[in-house]
Write a protein that holds these residues in place. Structure first.
Motif, PDB file in Angstrom:
ATOM      1  N   PRO A   5       0.521  -1.177  -0.402  1.00  0.00           N
ATOM      2  CA  PRO A   5       0.030  -0.179  -0.146  1.00  0.00           C
ATOM      3  C   PRO A   5       0.946   1.491   0.294  1.00  0.00           C
ATOM      4  O   PRO A   5       1.910   1.247   0.182  1.00  0.00           O
ATOM      5  CB  PRO A   5      -0.565  -0.040   1.284  1.00  0.00           C
ATOM      6  N   TYR A   6       0.107   2.273  -0.193  1.00  0.00           N
ATOM      7  CA  TYR A   6       1.194   3.126  -0.715  1.00  0.00           C
ATOM      8  C   TYR A   6       0.679   3.979   0.775  1.00  0.00           C
ATOM      9  O   TYR A   6      -0.024   3.984   1.884  1.00  0.00           O
ATOM     10  CB  TYR A   6      -0.002   4.638  -0.929  1.00  0.00           C
ATOM     11  N   THR A   7       1.637   4.839   0.947  1.00  0.00           N
ATOM     12  CA  THR A   7       1.748   5.753   2.299  1.00  0.00           C
ATOM     13  C   THR A   7       1.559   7.165   2.272  1.00  0.00           C
ATOM     14  O   THR A   7       2.685   8.098   1.313  1.00  0.00           O
ATOM     15  CB  THR A   7       3.017   5.254   3.226  1.00  0.00           C
ATOM     16  N   LEU A   8       0.667   7.852   2.926  1.00  0.00           N
ATOM     17  CA  LEU A   8       0.346   9.675   2.045  1.00  0.00           C
ATOM     18  C   LEU A   8       1.756   9.959   3.431  1.00  0.00           C
ATOM     19  O   LEU A   8       1.090   9.963   4.486  1.00  0.00           O
ATOM     20  CB  LEU A   8      -0.869   9.204   2.188  1.00  0.00           C
ATOM     21  N   PHE A   9       1.515  11.150   3.455  1.00  0.00           N
ATOM     22  CA  PHE A   9       2.129  12.339   4.683  1.00  0.00           C
ATOM     23  C   PHE A   9       2.040  13.816   4.160  1.00  0.00           C
ATOM     24  O   PHE A   9       2.070  13.518   2.929  1.00  0.00           O
ATOM     25  CB  PHE A   9       3.277  11.684   5.104  1.00  0.00           C
ATOM     26  N   GLN A  10       2.319  14.736   4.539  1.00  0.00           N
ATOM     27  CA  GLN A  10       2.623  16.081   4.334  1.00  0.00           C
ATOM     28  C   GLN A  10       3.786  15.779   4.154  1.00  0.00           C
ATOM     29  O   GLN A  10       4.390  15.786   5.038  1.00  0.00           O
ATOM     30  CB  GLN A  10       1.873  16.997   5.437  1.00  0.00           C
ATOM     31  N   ALA A  11       4.365  17.080   3.216  1.00  0.00           N
ATOM     32  CA  ALA A  11       5.395  16.838   2.805  1.00  0.00           C
ATOM     33  C   ALA A  11       6.172  17.839   4.216  1.00  0.00           C
ATOM     34  O   ALA A  11       5.401  19.002   4.487  1.00  0.00           O
ATOM     35  CB  ALA A  11       5.395  17.593   1.433  1.00  0.00           C
ATOM     36  N   LEU A  66       2.477  13.427  -0.562  1.00  0.00           N
ATOM     37  CA  LEU A  66       3.208  12.996  -0.394  1.00  0.00           C
ATOM     38  C   LEU A  66       2.446  11.516  -0.428  1.00  0.00           C
ATOM     39  O   LEU A  66       2.074  11.484   0.686  1.00  0.00           O
ATOM     40  CB  LEU A  66       4.689  13.274  -0.868  1.00  0.00           C
ATOM     41  N   ALA A  67       2.767  11.188  -1.224  1.00  0.00           N
ATOM     42  CA  ALA A  67       2.644   9.145  -1.387  1.00  0.00           C
ATOM     43  C   ALA A  67       4.427   8.303  -1.860  1.00  0.00           C
ATOM     44  O   ALA A  67       4.669   8.828  -2.495  1.00  0.00           O
ATOM     45  CB  ALA A  67       1.436   8.523  -2.502  1.00  0.00           C
ATOM     46  N   LYS A  68       4.388   7.762  -1.162  1.00  0.00           N
ATOM     47  CA  LYS A  68       5.128   6.707  -1.213  1.00  0.00           C
ATOM     48  C   LYS A  68       5.240   5.359  -0.769  1.00  0.00           C
ATOM     49  O   LYS A  68       3.888   4.692  -0.816  1.00  0.00           O
ATOM     50  CB  LYS A  68       6.421   6.768   0.179  1.00  0.00           C
ATOM     51  N   ARG A  69       5.213   4.312  -1.680  1.00  0.00           N
ATOM     52  CA  ARG A  69       5.419   3.393  -2.014  1.00  0.00           C
ATOM     53  C   ARG A  69       6.960   2.341  -1.672  1.00  0.00           C
ATOM     54  O   ARG A  69       7.741   2.486  -2.281  1.00  0.00           O
ATOM     55  CB  ARG A  69       4.581   2.559  -2.881  1.00  0.00           C
ATOM     56  N   GLU A  70       6.941   2.003  -0.438  1.00  0.00           N
ATOM     57  CA  GLU A  70       7.810   1.081  -0.071  1.00  0.00           C
ATOM     58  C   GLU A  70       9.294   2.556  -0.071  1.00  0.00           C
ATOM     59  O   GLU A  70       8.756   2.913   0.534  1.00  0.00           O
ATOM     60  CB  GLU A  70       8.464  -0.176  -0.417  1.00  0.00           C
ATOM     61  N   HIS A  71       9.853   2.882  -0.970  1.00  0.00           N
ATOM     62  CA  HIS A  71      11.071   3.764  -0.698  1.00  0.00           C
ATOM     63  C   HIS A  71      10.813   5.126  -1.711  1.00  0.00           C
ATOM     64  O   HIS A  71      11.581   5.524  -2.028  1.00  0.00           O
ATOM     65  CB  HIS A  71      12.282   3.199  -1.053  1.00  0.00           C
TER      66      HIS A  71
END
Length: 173
Positions: A5-11, A66-71
């Protein structure tokens, strides 16, 4: 094989360079044969700079997710607390950037970003954006999420080319 899954976080300001890189890579992927390389570089020099991204990150009316999947950084979502060009007296959010890497297309990430906007800002019911008229894929996506073409928008200028755009709106219940 399951997809992580994606991890969403504020930049934050620590993400500036990664955001610039993602903006450039996803723009190139969206318009692979549309513009001359020199024109694209000029466009980037005006619009996708560290100073521009830093201005978004420091603006109290702007959110950058931003969205990250793994790295791997896979997407960036920028929206502003800003009335629509067509309804200047109505509180609204402008979706300024919703850029994904090609590997994230069709994964539901863009819809997840839109859901984040809805969850984060429940009081403001009007969302709007400007989309290139030739970006049919984006128009279909936004229409699927209840955005409607309201009017012609300003031109996107890349080098000598002026690309027509639409203003799209959606009103939440």
């Amino acid at each position: 094989m399951t997809t992580k899954p994606y991890t969403l976080f504020q930049a934050t300001d620590n993400d500036t360079q990664a955001i610039v890189t993602l903006l450039k890579e996803s723009f190139r992927a969206a318009y692979p044969d549309r513009y001359q390389p020199a024109d694209i570089e000029e466009y980037f020099d005006l619009n996708y700079t560290e100073a521009k991204v830093d201005s978004w990150l420091s603006a109290p009316i702007t959110s950058v997710w931003l969205a990250k999947r793994e790295h791997d950084l896979e997407g960036v979502f920028v929206f502003h607390d800003k009335p629509s060009l067509l309804s200047p007296d109505t509180p609204a959010f402008e979706i300024d950037k919703l850029y994904l890497m090609p590997s994230a297309h069709g994964t539901g990430l863009a819809a997840t970003f839109l859901k984040k906007l809805e969850e984060t800002n429940r009081d403001i019911k009007l969302h709007w954006l400007i989309v290139a008229q030739k970006n049919i894929r984006a128009q279909r996506f936004y229409a699927k999420h209840n955005f409607k073409i309201m009017a012609d928008g300003p031109s996107l200028v890349v080098g000598q080319e002026h690309a027509a755009s639409f203003v799209m709106h959606r009103e939440l219940g």
